[in-house]
Design a protein around this motif. Sequence first.
Motif, PDB file in Angstrom:
ATOM      1  N   LEU A 178       6.812  -5.579  -0.014  1.00 32.43           N
ATOM      2  CA  LEU A 178       6.500  -4.149  -0.049  1.00 32.43           C
ATOM      3  C   LEU A 178       5.266  -3.873  -0.915  1.00 32.43           C
ATOM      4  O   LEU A 178       4.368  -3.111  -0.538  1.00 32.43           O
ATOM      5  CB  LEU A 178       7.733  -3.418  -0.594  1.00 32.43           C
ATOM      6  N   ALA A 179       5.206  -4.531  -2.076  1.00 36.59           N
ATOM      7  CA  ALA A 179       4.075  -4.302  -2.987  1.00 36.59           C
ATOM      8  C   ALA A 179       2.776  -4.763  -2.340  1.00 36.59           C
ATOM      9  O   ALA A 179       1.741  -4.102  -2.458  1.00 36.59           O
ATOM     10  CB  ALA A 179       4.312  -5.047  -4.295  1.00 36.59           C
ATOM     11  N   GLU A 180       2.834  -5.886  -1.628  1.00 31.07           N
ATOM     12  CA  GLU A 180       1.608  -6.412  -1.020  1.00 31.07           C
ATOM     13  C   GLU A 180       1.061  -5.437   0.025  1.00 31.07           C
ATOM     14  O   GLU A 180      -0.138  -5.191   0.094  1.00 31.07           O
ATOM     15  CB  GLU A 180       1.869  -7.777  -0.383  1.00 31.07           C
ATOM     16  N   GLU A 181       1.952  -4.858   0.830  1.00 30.66           N
ATOM     17  CA  GLU A 181       1.414  -4.023   1.916  1.00 30.66           C
ATOM     18  C   GLU A 181       1.212  -2.561   1.536  1.00 30.66           C
ATOM     19  O   GLU A 181       0.502  -1.845   2.227  1.00 30.66           O
ATOM     20  CB  GLU A 181       2.233  -4.165   3.206  1.00 30.66           C
ATOM     21  N   THR A 182       1.853  -2.108   0.429  1.00 31.01           N
ATOM     22  CA  THR A 182       1.634  -0.713   0.005  1.00 31.01           C
ATOM     23  C   THR A 182       0.735  -0.632  -1.219  1.00 31.01           C
ATOM     24  O   THR A 182       0.189   0.435  -1.497  1.00 31.01           O
ATOM     25  CB  THR A 182       2.961  -0.023  -0.382  1.00 31.01           C
ATOM     26  N   GLY A 183       0.661  -1.724  -2.006  1.00 26.93           N
ATOM     27  CA  GLY A 183      -0.093  -1.690  -3.255  1.00 26.93           C
ATOM     28  C   GLY A 183       0.711  -1.140  -4.423  1.00 26.93           C
ATOM     29  O   GLY A 183       0.230  -1.111  -5.555  1.00 26.93           O
ATOM     30  N   LYS A 184       1.953  -0.700  -4.183  1.00 28.09           N
ATOM     31  CA  LYS A 184       2.776  -0.163  -5.282  1.00 28.09           C
ATOM     32  C   LYS A 184       2.941  -1.204  -6.371  1.00 28.09           C
ATOM     33  O   LYS A 184       3.093  -2.397  -6.058  1.00 28.09           O
ATOM     34  CB  LYS A 184       4.191   0.165  -4.775  1.00 28.09           C
TER      35      LYS A 184
END
Length: 498
Positions: A88-94
């Motif tokens: 999730l972090a990789e594709e949203t940048g969160k």
Amino acid sequence: MTRKVSMFIDGQSVISESADWLDVTDPATQEVICQVPLATADEMERAIASAKKAFETWKDVPVTQRARMMLNFQHLLKKHHDELAEILAEETGKNFEDAKGDVWRGIEVAEHAANIPSMMMGETVENVASKVDTYSLIQPLGVCAGITPFNFPAMIPLWMFPMAVVCGNTFVLKPSEQDPNTPMRLAELFYEAGFPKDVLQVVHGGKDQVDQILNHKDIEAISFVGSVPVGEHIYKTGTDNLKRVQAFAGAKNHMVVMPDANKNQVINNIAGSACGAAGQRCMAISVAVLVGEAKNWIDDIKGKMSEMKPGYWKNPESFYGPLISPQAKARVEALIAKGVEEGADLLLDGRGLEVEGYPNGNWMGPSLFHNVTTDMSIYQEEIFGPVLCVMTADSLEEAIELINNNPYGNGTSLFTSSGAAARKFQHDIKVGQVGINIPIPVPLPFFSFTGWRKSFYGDQHAYGKQAVRFYTETKTVTARWFEDDIPHDAAPNATINL
Ligand code: NAD
């Protein structure tokens, strides 16, 4: 070669035959992570047909078995929590903490969905007439569909399909084309938990694929979360086609600050809730209304906001990540320019910020406007970036009136130490989710997520008891059982009474 994201159709992992593919990019670097298809009409049709067929057997699987599968799913989600958060972090940048929060808030819904047997209980009244009983049965609808936004790729799909399937429905999920990898991994874990594979179908696409869902005769109910224009389109088209629709849309959330509030708490909570997730939350605080003497706290707000640093998700120092796309960044920049043009005071300007090592990221520093008025575009439009608009009011009543005149009604919050002020605020405010000294009052899943007005179209909200009502029909049975025979020549009962 760039990896192609698959779909789940009729129990199979399928690579689309489509000629149209979109790049999914890392918003901190613009590197292409993978490509996502715009499913063909035939693939959409196959997914819906398979879900329809699966419903015939799934609806009769005992509710206890459905609940146990959901417990397995919840367990797997917890086991893979950090792995999901990394995808999730990789594709949203969160940032990683925020990504984990996105996953966790979804796990809580799966946990809640495992309680389905008690939530599907009907009601009984014995002896509604002599020896006649009436009772209600709660039954699933059929094929339901979900269309989800980019900003919570774990939590929002998990608002939908776990509740729908434990009720006995089958589900077609069309996740955001901007971050499809997280929902795909959720689906894999769902199948691993023991659910029949055709109970959940995952397809990809945009407007055309959504329109096919909206117009398909075999789709009974549609759950949507996203922006206002798309939500209005989906609600209008879906209900025109006589489908059940719930559409959660955009927001403009105000925090009211009373002068008797704990000042340090206020400053911390304003900055965090305006900038967290780069302001890309439907419950982000985007307007602060400083009442009375609290007007003097603007410099402290500015100071705290300027400490909020964006950065790459793996860096624990990053308070938030980039905006989702260059287009989203350009939109926020254009709104900031408009705010200046329309006369607001830009105390902090986040445009042009660079993050060392990531020259191509969609970065936006914290931005703070003061002396904002209701006629300005920055007040009227959802900005969806780390931008806070500050306004002032002379009294709590004036602040309440301001909020009630705003068309949105997702979330709001009051910071005060007065119980009387809090009681008045929670009663008079026309917003569906209210925080008292809580900046982002997202309810846990045993309640429902209850946006109002332009932030929600429909009747029954997400998760909690309302989701069970949304995903089911009620059947009312009136029954009697004869103990004695009657004479062959007895007069027929001509009334409609029991
Ligand atoms: P979006 O409306 O652009 O997209 C949402 C979904 O709709 C995606 O799956 C997309 O593929 C699809 N879509 C896009 N254009 C379409 C069209 N013309 N016709 C049919 N389908 C279309 O939203 P987004 O940018 O992904 O998400 C951000 C928005 O979502 C913000 O406005 C935010 O406030 C809102 N949001 C609301 C809530 C809530 O609970 N109220 C929660 C999260 C996000």
